[in-house]
Design an enzyme around this catalytic site. Structure first.
Site, PDB file in Angstrom:
ATOM      1  N   GLU B 231       0.853  -0.989  -0.119  1.00  0.00           N
ATOM      2  CA  GLU B 231       0.079  -0.256   0.018  1.00  0.00           C
ATOM      3  C   GLU B 231       0.839   0.978  -0.142  1.00  0.00           C
ATOM      4  O   GLU B 231       1.805   1.357   1.015  1.00  0.00           O
ATOM      5  CB  GLU B 231      -0.942   0.082   1.105  1.00  0.00           C
ATOM      6  CG  GLU B 231      -1.874   1.053   1.230  1.00  0.00           C
ATOM      7  CD  GLU B 231      -2.604   1.264   2.623  1.00  0.00           C
ATOM      8  OE1 GLU B 231      -2.756   0.376   3.511  1.00  0.00           O
ATOM      9  OE2 GLU B 231      -2.742   2.530   2.956  1.00  0.00           O
ATOM     10  N   CYS B 268      -3.118   7.468   5.354  1.00  0.00           N
ATOM     11  CA  CYS B 268      -2.945   7.001   4.131  1.00  0.00           C
ATOM     12  C   CYS B 268      -4.175   7.514   3.401  1.00  0.00           C
ATOM     13  O   CYS B 268      -4.129   7.739   2.000  1.00  0.00           O
ATOM     14  CB  CYS B 268      -2.945   5.387   3.802  1.00  0.00           C
ATOM     15  SG  CYS B 268      -3.917   4.521   4.825  1.00  0.00           S
TER      16      CYS B 268
END
Lengths: 484, 484
Positions: B231, B268
């Site tokens: 990620e 994020c």
């Protein structure tokens, strides 16, 4: 016979652009609509059997019977995916309703569905001019997922590829699919250029380890990497226990020869090695059966040359003995070799690499431990097979455990060639069998390769995609997780 | 404070070997047994909260409240995966019985189940010392799948990592898990060496694009490539329609500032850009809200320096104007910039790259078409958000379609920060949001990353794994496709 020229860069550009432009319209159709388009493709291919099979024969050296059966399998497979669309469960629609009392704080309304990834580049295989080629499983599953397909034809059968492509394109148009959904392109460089193109969102390939690895590396080295589903090489080892040999040694020998030599050994699931107890006593029947197999021309001259070279290299390994071979005429001669586990383990590089063609090796083991060590020597395989009887249950179990870690399909008392198209089939396996062991290229689960999940959070009904709406206009299965 | 040394090559070798040796025993336990072991880990971490939270505070500059909540989320997540194991549906056990009348020829008995891939290497993140670190979602899902874990600690919180690892290891041992299932290792080079090791079968990572891409490249360039779930970076664009601004402009402005500045923008899912109609009239409230946000120390000095550099670079782009910024003291100053779509599209490299920290950009669009062009400029994102009202339904729908292709989660009238752990969550997205858009790192579906299918063909009951046996000793869901 007209030479088929490679696709020009301008033609490729057109194909890629049209595929990209078709993606949204094609992918957002109701699945039942796409199912009708895919059935229309199947019907058109069946109707063209009288033209396609002879064309395939001239380009592949395969028999009419084999090719007729293969085309039937191909259209069966297209219709199977149409059925997957009619069912709709492949969308994995999940509705998880809002929960103000959720232990970690109020949870929103969350709904997940799979969406098509976009245009898919498919590299056709040489050995199945229908079932792993232009209208093969990769194409069928990508179209079913809602992805336009750019099909890179195999150079072994360019005329068949172009003609199959015309039939598919016409059937899609007549059944109302958006323009630009399907394209056949030709040329080695064409394929590599297409694979680097940002409009291509995933790729599938069936072929050799070196070619597949080179393409895998291209796909991963792009600025934006894409999923690459390569089916590369597999040795498909077979182990027979002493009990199995006692119970039906001759039958096993015959079945094995049929399996390794059929289709001139040009199947991805050809058994490359048969492990037998050292005192198996089957040399004679194995040799006799192998000598009885007719020489069979390979798919093309390049593969024939490759087979001759690999055959020579393997045969020359000290400790490897020829059990049976025919004379070298213009076909690929069935060749059965034999050696023992010690020799195999000492020559892994030469002996544990796939030989594409009708060659296989009988390997004798002196003890159960030696058989287990041999089983542990393998890298990834599509299949691994065990012949055993009840009196060998413990030995059999120890082999099953080891083979499970190294294969995508485990067979018992059968042969790996012949892959059933079914919901429980897995035609995949750890590298180098495939480049992604989590996915299959045969069976309905193959559609998963060309879909990705999207979650919608608190999105109102009118902006939700159809499969996630409460009214469920497509009538597909929705998994609901209601708040407690 | 004692310095924590990097793991030595000998220690790493021991960890990898023990993980490899534990794989079979750990993975073949009944899921309910593994569920108990995972719950024991959750209980032990909860019990150690009084020790772990203060330790995390000293190593992360995060508040006690935030870290207490994060630990709670972490243990909740472990228990959620224990529940997945109790259910057993994650095994996707499929039984497709033999069918002698199958149209393509007799079909064998085929049974498919998912099996653990083997030892998983997890790279912990800096910004969630618990939830995306040693005991985080990657560890929880890998352990649940039945895979031993080698956890590469983030250098930002080494002491917390080692201590958390000790607690996990002790809890696993006390609850009867096989030896060698969990290991914490430290050091940049340690992680790279482990990633190249053939005993490691998959890897997961949360962090920056450059670091993640470098590791992705290592994973794919191995002789035997492995799945790498990274990620990496996400801009998380937010679009607001004119109707939404008319209806609740000030509320949107406030929610946006809270979302981009919370946790010093170190999430994020931080919204990096807010698209507003050119006449939004919210400059003042946006500036006021941003100025009211307190400076917040970043996780570590390296990240602080990175933020200062990126902030300077973005602020210097001609056409970008500062809406609000505080004075530069020792914290990371919340910074709100503004520009228009034309400037954004002319400076993609500078402006369409994530800034890790409390900076965001308000981008004005002059027309619906310009907003759509902006939506099309994005690469992959974890999230995309739309604020709209009923009177903008057509414009909203046109944005939803474009954002769907560029994100893993679409939110309506909300904020992307805060990721619910739920069966319908997808925390993923097209590259560079993740390196594999088909998988999520949050939510129960995260377990799928560490499993691969194996099909058993005609295997007798006593040699089948438990989940595929007719007697179903584990009592898990079996999907049956009976012959018609």
């Amino acid at each position: 016979m007209t030479e088929i020229p490679d696709t020009t860069p301008a033609e490729l550009e057109t194909a890629l652009q049209r595929a990209a432009e078709a993606a949204e319209a094609f992918g957002s159709q109701p699945p039942a609509t796409r199912a009708r388009q895919i059935r229309a493709v199947a019907d058109a291919l069946d109707a063209a059997s009288g033209e396609l099979v002879p064309l395939a024969m001239t380009e592949s050296n395969l028999s009419e019977g084999r090719l007729t059966g293969e085309l039937k399998r191909t259209t069966f497979q297209l219709r199977l995916f149409a059925g997957v669309l009619d069912d709709g469960g492949y969308l994995q629609a999940t509705v998880d309703s809002a929960d103000p009392e959720f232990p970690l704080g109020a949870k929103p309304d969350l709904r997940r569905v799979l969406v098509p990834v976009g245009p898919v580049l498919v590299f056709a295989a040489s050995n199945f001019p229908f079932a792993f080629s232009v209208a093969g499983g990769d194409t069928a599953s990508a179209l079913a997922a809602g992805c336009p397909v750019v099909l890179k034809a195999h150079p072994g059968h360019p005329r068949l590829s172009v003609r199959t492509g015309e039939i598919i394109t016409a059937a899609l148009a007549e059944s109302g699919a958006p323009d630009g959904v399907f394209h056949v392109v030709l040329g080695l460089e064409t394929g590599a250029v297409a694979l680097r193109d940002p409009r291509v969102k995933a790729a599938a390939f069936t072929g050799s380890v070196p070619a597949g690895r080179a393409l895998f590396d291209i796909a991963n080295s792009r600025p934006t990497p894409i999923p690459f589903f390569g089916e590369l090489g597999s040795l498909n080892p077979v182990f027979a226990t002493p009990g199995a040999i006692r119970a039906r040694g001759a039958e096993i020998a015959k079945g094995y020869v049929t399996s390794y030599s059929g289709n001139a050994g040009q199947l991805c699931t050809k058994p490359g090695l048969l492990f037998l107890p050292a005192d198996h006593g089957l040399d004679e029947v194995l040799a006799e059966e192998s000598r009885a197999v007719a020489a069979h021309k390979m798919l093309n001259e390049r593969l024939h040359q490759g087979y001759c070279n690999r055959r020579a290299a393997v045969t020359e390994v000290p400790g490897v003995r020829v059990l049976a071979e025919g004379s070298v005429d213009d076909g690929a001669v069935p060749t059965l070799l034999t050696t023992d586990v010690a020799t195999l383990l000492a020559n892994r590089e030469a002996l544990l690499e796939e030989v594409f063609g009708p060659l296989s090796i009988v390997v004798t083991y002196a003890s159960e431990d030696e058989a287990r060590r041999a089983a542990e020597a393998f890298e990834g395989n599509l299949t691994a097979t065990l012949h055993a009887e009840d009196d060998d249950a413990e030995f059999a179990a120890s082999l099953v455990n080891r083979l499970r870690d190294r294969a995508g399909r485990l067979l018992f008392n059968g042969w790996p060639t012949g892959v059933a198209v079914s919901p429980a089939m897995h035609h995949g396996g750890p590298y180098p069998a495939t480049t992604d062991a989590r996915f299959t290229s045969v069976g309905t689960a193959a559609i998963d390769r060309f879909l990705r999940p999207v979650t919608y959070q608190n999105v109102p009904q009118n902006l939700l995609p159809e499969p996630l709406r409460d009214e469920n206009p497509w009538g597909i299965p929705q998994t609901r997780h209601e708040s407690k």
